[in-house]
Scaffold this motif. Sequence first.
Motif, short mmCIF file in Angstrom:
data_model
loop_
_atom_site.label_atom_id
_atom_site.label_comp_id
_atom_site.label_asym_id
_atom_site.label_seq_id
_atom_site.Cartn_x
_atom_site.Cartn_y
_atom_site.Cartn_z
N LEU A 112 -18.52 -56.74 -26.83
CA LEU A 112 -18.48 -55.80 -27.48
C LEU A 112 -17.11 -55.27 -27.38
O LEU A 112 -17.14 -54.22 -28.28
CB LEU A 112 -19.07 -54.93 -26.13
CG LEU A 112 -20.69 -55.36 -26.81
CD1 LEU A 112 -21.45 -54.59 -25.58
CD2 LEU A 112 -21.38 -53.94 -28.39
N CYS A 113 -15.86 -56.04 -27.59
CA CYS A 113 -14.74 -55.72 -27.49
C CYS A 113 -14.02 -54.49 -28.54
O CYS A 113 -14.40 -54.89 -29.67
CB CYS A 113 -13.73 -56.60 -27.71
SG CYS A 113 -13.50 -57.47 -28.63
N TRP A 114 -14.14 -53.52 -28.44
CA TRP A 114 -13.38 -52.23 -29.17
C TRP A 114 -14.40 -51.10 -29.71
O TRP A 114 -14.70 -50.12 -30.61
CB TRP A 114 -12.74 -53.05 -30.67
CG TRP A 114 -11.92 -52.43 -31.16
CD1 TRP A 114 -10.37 -51.15 -30.34
CD2 TRP A 114 -11.25 -52.47 -32.31
NE1 TRP A 114 -9.85 -50.70 -31.70
CE2 TRP A 114 -10.24 -51.30 -32.73
CE3 TRP A 114 -12.12 -52.97 -33.64
CZ2 TRP A 114 -9.86 -51.53 -34.05
CZ3 TRP A 114 -11.46 -52.67 -34.92
CH2 TRP A 114 -10.07 -51.57 -34.99
N LEU A 115 -15.84 -52.23 -29.83
CA LEU A 115 -16.90 -51.58 -31.07
C LEU A 115 -16.92 -50.02 -30.44
O LEU A 115 -17.37 -49.62 -31.04
CB LEU A 115 -18.05 -52.26 -30.68
CG LEU A 115 -19.35 -51.71 -31.82
CD1 LEU A 115 -19.09 -51.30 -33.05
CD2 LEU A 115 -20.80 -52.86 -31.85
N LEU A 173 -12.59 -48.73 -21.91
CA LEU A 173 -13.19 -49.03 -20.37
C LEU A 173 -14.75 -47.81 -20.43
O LEU A 173 -15.44 -48.25 -19.86
CB LEU A 173 -12.48 -49.52 -19.19
CG LEU A 173 -13.58 -49.05 -17.83
CD1 LEU A 173 -14.86 -50.65 -18.49
CD2 LEU A 173 -12.39 -49.54 -16.98
N LEU A 174 -13.51 -46.98 -20.60
CA LEU A 174 -14.61 -45.29 -20.16
C LEU A 174 -16.16 -45.24 -21.30
O LEU A 174 -16.53 -45.04 -21.42
CB LEU A 174 -13.82 -44.13 -20.39
CG LEU A 174 -13.31 -44.52 -18.81
CD1 LEU A 174 -12.14 -43.17 -18.86
CD2 LEU A 174 -13.99 -44.00 -17.97
N ALA A 175 -15.14 -46.29 -22.26
CA ALA A 175 -16.27 -45.31 -23.64
C ALA A 175 -17.15 -46.80 -23.47
O ALA A 175 -18.66 -46.92 -24.05
CB ALA A 175 -16.27 -45.87 -24.96
N ALA A 176 -16.89 -48.08 -23.00
CA ALA A 176 -17.73 -49.32 -22.89
C ALA A 176 -19.02 -48.99 -22.34
O ALA A 176 -19.75 -48.42 -21.72
CB ALA A 176 -17.52 -50.01 -22.46
N VAL A 211 -22.12 -58.53 -18.00
CA VAL A 211 -21.53 -58.30 -19.01
C VAL A 211 -20.46 -58.13 -18.87
O VAL A 211 -19.49 -58.71 -19.35
CB VAL A 211 -22.06 -56.99 -19.88
CG1 VAL A 211 -21.56 -57.05 -20.93
CG2 VAL A 211 -23.38 -57.35 -20.13
N PHE A 212 -20.46 -57.58 -17.88
CA PHE A 212 -18.71 -57.31 -17.50
C PHE A 212 -17.93 -57.59 -16.42
O PHE A 212 -16.61 -58.14 -16.31
CB PHE A 212 -18.25 -55.14 -16.31
CG PHE A 212 -18.78 -54.13 -17.62
CD1 PHE A 212 -17.69 -53.97 -18.73
CD2 PHE A 212 -20.13 -53.74 -18.40
CE1 PHE A 212 -17.49 -52.68 -18.83
CE2 PHE A 212 -19.96 -52.90 -19.02
CZ PHE A 212 -18.52 -52.70 -19.79
N ARG A 213 -18.13 -59.26 -15.44
CA ARG A 213 -17.79 -59.87 -14.63
C ARG A 213 -18.13 -60.88 -14.95
O ARG A 213 -17.50 -62.43 -15.49
CB ARG A 213 -18.11 -59.15 -13.53
CG ARG A 213 -16.73 -60.02 -11.98
CD ARG A 213 -16.70 -59.52 -11.00
NE ARG A 213 -16.24 -60.47 -10.10
CZ ARG A 213 -16.78 -61.52 -9.64
NH1 ARG A 213 -17.96 -61.06 -9.34
NH2 ARG A 213 -15.47 -61.95 -8.72
#
Length: 159
Positions: free
Chosen positions: A73-76, A116-119, A148-150
Amino acid sequence: YVTYQLCRIAAKLDIPLQVHTGLGQLTGTRAMGLKTLIEDNPDTKFVLFHIGYPWMDDIFALVHNHPNVYPDLCWLPLISPAAAEYALAQLLDIGSAEKLFWGCDTWTGEESFGALLAAQDVFARVLEARVARGFTDAEGAAQIVGDVFRNNPKALYRI
């Protein structure tokens, strides 16, 4: 020829092959254009960045049909929080939480923190709705976030 050789080397070394898809250049970046390459290299793990935005349905189909495809999902969430919410909900619906990642490909520390905050906001909204509808409970939602994050990237990249 070179791309196929890179796929074979990546498979042999068990190194995921990361591919930018979507908005970056638009022309020639639809993820479905990778279908033959993915099928021809089933031992290569393909990590597809940006969920192919704006052609996210390509990613959903590839993830659903190919066990060697991993959506990132990076950047999305920075491009479009609404699109990121849609993508996350779709990916969870097709049962790909164990293959899903959120990575960051920004240029500065400040932008990385903002991403990160947006995600986190996207995940909170989508998972809150899933808990409210009874698709999961709070513990299951927390497990998805942790994976997902780790856990998912840690396992795939063997770190």
